[in-house]
Design a protein around this motif. Structure first.
Motif, PDB file in Angstrom:
ATOM      1  N   ALA A 175      -4.630   9.597   1.738  1.00  0.00           N
ATOM      2  CA  ALA A 175      -4.908   8.291   2.362  1.00  0.00           C
ATOM      3  C   ALA A 175      -5.607   8.627   3.850  1.00  0.00           C
ATOM      4  O   ALA A 175      -5.796   7.829   4.422  1.00  0.00           O
ATOM      5  N   ILE A 186       0.676  -1.267  -0.043  1.00  0.00           N
ATOM      6  CA  ILE A 186      -0.106   0.085   0.108  1.00  0.00           C
ATOM      7  C   ILE A 186       0.884   1.304   0.027  1.00  0.00           C
ATOM      8  O   ILE A 186       0.577   2.144  -0.796  1.00  0.00           O
ATOM      9  N   PHE A 196      -5.087   6.569  -2.512  1.00  0.00           N
ATOM     10  CA  PHE A 196      -3.551   6.144  -2.914  1.00  0.00           C
ATOM     11  C   PHE A 196      -2.756   7.350  -3.331  1.00  0.00           C
ATOM     12  O   PHE A 196      -1.724   7.392  -3.988  1.00  0.00           O
ATOM     13  N   SER A 197      -3.159   8.583  -3.350  1.00  0.00           N
ATOM     14  CA  SER A 197      -2.912   9.887  -3.945  1.00  0.00           C
ATOM     15  C   SER A 197      -2.436  11.008  -3.143  1.00  0.00           C
ATOM     16  O   SER A 197      -3.045  11.293  -2.151  1.00  0.00           O
ATOM     17  N   TYR A 203      -9.547  -1.237   4.521  1.00  0.00           N
ATOM     18  CA  TYR A 203      -8.786   0.168   4.049  1.00  0.00           C
ATOM     19  C   TYR A 203      -9.595   0.719   2.993  1.00  0.00           C
ATOM     20  O   TYR A 203      -9.792   1.744   2.945  1.00  0.00           O
ATOM     21  N   ALA A 208       2.329   1.542  -3.321  1.00  0.00           N
ATOM     22  CA  ALA A 208       1.322   2.209  -4.345  1.00  0.00           C
ATOM     23  C   ALA A 208       1.336   3.772  -4.117  1.00  0.00           C
ATOM     24  O   ALA A 208       0.916   4.386  -5.226  1.00  0.00           O
ATOM     25  N   ASN A 209       1.125   4.453  -3.131  1.00  0.00           N
ATOM     26  CA  ASN A 209       1.182   5.435  -2.713  1.00  0.00           C
ATOM     27  C   ASN A 209       2.234   6.532  -3.215  1.00  0.00           C
ATOM     28  O   ASN A 209       2.274   7.393  -3.852  1.00  0.00           O
ATOM     29  N   THR A 235      -9.722   5.696  -5.422  1.00  0.00           N
ATOM     30  CA  THR A 235      -8.097   6.063  -5.932  1.00  0.00           C
ATOM     31  C   THR A 235      -7.502   7.140  -5.117  1.00  0.00           C
ATOM     32  O   THR A 235      -6.404   7.303  -4.891  1.00  0.00           O
TER      33      THR A 235
END
Length: 317
Positions: A236, A111, A165-166, A200, A114-115, A162
């Motif tokens: 997040a 995770i 994760f941004s 999550y 990915a972030n 989305t």
């Protein structure tokens, strides 16, 4: 099995955790819990993955974990790791799915990774705009990796997930990932990788949905300012707040060090941070912090604890 792991939460007190001053976005939510809940997470977190797997496997073989067998219980506990009779990561007697081979730590690192990747894409989009005046990638990121009422009503429902994760700002990314690592690793060990990932994403979806509705309907109706409907929210924080809130529900008397100095119980820190988010939302002004998204993530965690975990814990007492 999940039931066995919950049964072990009555032995040792939780470890001392630090809550940084920059982690306002990772507020905790006050929730009532019983003194008989949750005491073995500290010992689990200090074991190596192999020792943890063996420990859980031995506990799963005891008769106590079998006394609550039933249709609903089986459906819940067997959903952990992709096989019909899975028990814990690394010790699944019938490995048959991706999550049967994924450790809690690996999930949290994934995770975080990915972030990091999405952060690099944001940075590239901003650099293209500054250097070449090319806004195509930046507009695509806003349309697909930010939560807005406009995106939701335009059918881009994936923007409920989305934004979790941004990140655009490095400090925002570091604070959220630090909080995710601090609390998320322990929660992933307790819930299992698959269930924690679902939690999550669920906290992200509920938090971003509430944020979209408040900024797209409530605030325009109250202030007459419809610009908030297009104001993007990213980060997040919705999921991180959900994770820290779930910790507070399970360990209301755990001691957190606020600003690394002031010791406070988890329930008190929860009440203070959530109260501050409520105040920000009620002020109806534009801020850099999405208080509505935080409240949504916290509410998702409270609902998950109250309707899913609390009944299981009460049965195991």
């Amino acid at each position: 099995m999940f039931a066995s792991k919950l049964a072990t939460l009555t032995r040792n007190p939780p470890r001392l955790l630090n809550l940084p001053s920059l982690a306002r976005s990772s507020a905790l939510l006050n929730a009532k819990s019983t003194l008989a809940v949750a005491r073995n997470l500290h010992s689990l977190s200090r074991q190596r993955p192999s020792a943890l797997s063996q420990n859980i496997a031995l506990q799963s073989a005891t008769p106590r974990g079998q006394q609550w067998r039933g249709a609903r219980w089986d459906r819940y506990t067997n959903a952990d790791y992709g096989s019909k009779r899975g028990s814990s990561y690394g010790s699944n007697p019938n490995p048959g799915g991706f999550f049967s081979r994924l450790s809690p730590e690996a999930l949290v690192y994934s995770i975080i990774g990915a972030n990091g990747v999405v952060f690099l894409v944001w940075s590239s989009a901003q650099q293209r705009q500054k250097s070449f005046g090319d806004t195509k990638l930046l507009r695509w990121m806003v349309d697909n990796f930010s939560a807005t009422y406009i995106n939701l009503t335009s059918g881009r429902v994936w923007t409920l997930l989305t934004p979790a994760f941004s990140h655009i700002e490095p400090m925002h990314l570091m604070v959220n990932m630090f909080m995710l690592y601090t609390f998320g690793t322990d929660m992933a060990r307790l819930l299992g990788p698959k269930r924690f990932l679902m939690f999550y994403l669920g906290a992200a979806a509920f938090g971003n949905l509430l944020s979209d509705l408040i900024r797209g309907i409530y605030l325009p109706a109250k202030t007459g300012n419809y610009r908030t409907a297009a104001q993007p929210a990213i980060g997040a924080s919705t999921s991180v707040v959900g994770t820290t809130t779930l910790f507070a529900c399970l360990y209301p008397h755990a001691t957190l060090q606020l600003f690394f100095i002031v010791p406070v119980p988890a329930w008190l820190a929860t009440a203070g941070f959530i109260g501050w988010d409520v105040y920000r939302v009620m002020r109806s002004d534009r801020t850099r912090v999405d208080g509505a998204g935080h409240l949504g993530g916290a509410a998702a965690a409270l609902g998950y604890y109250w309707f899913r975990l609390r009944p299981l814990i009460r049965r195991m007492r």
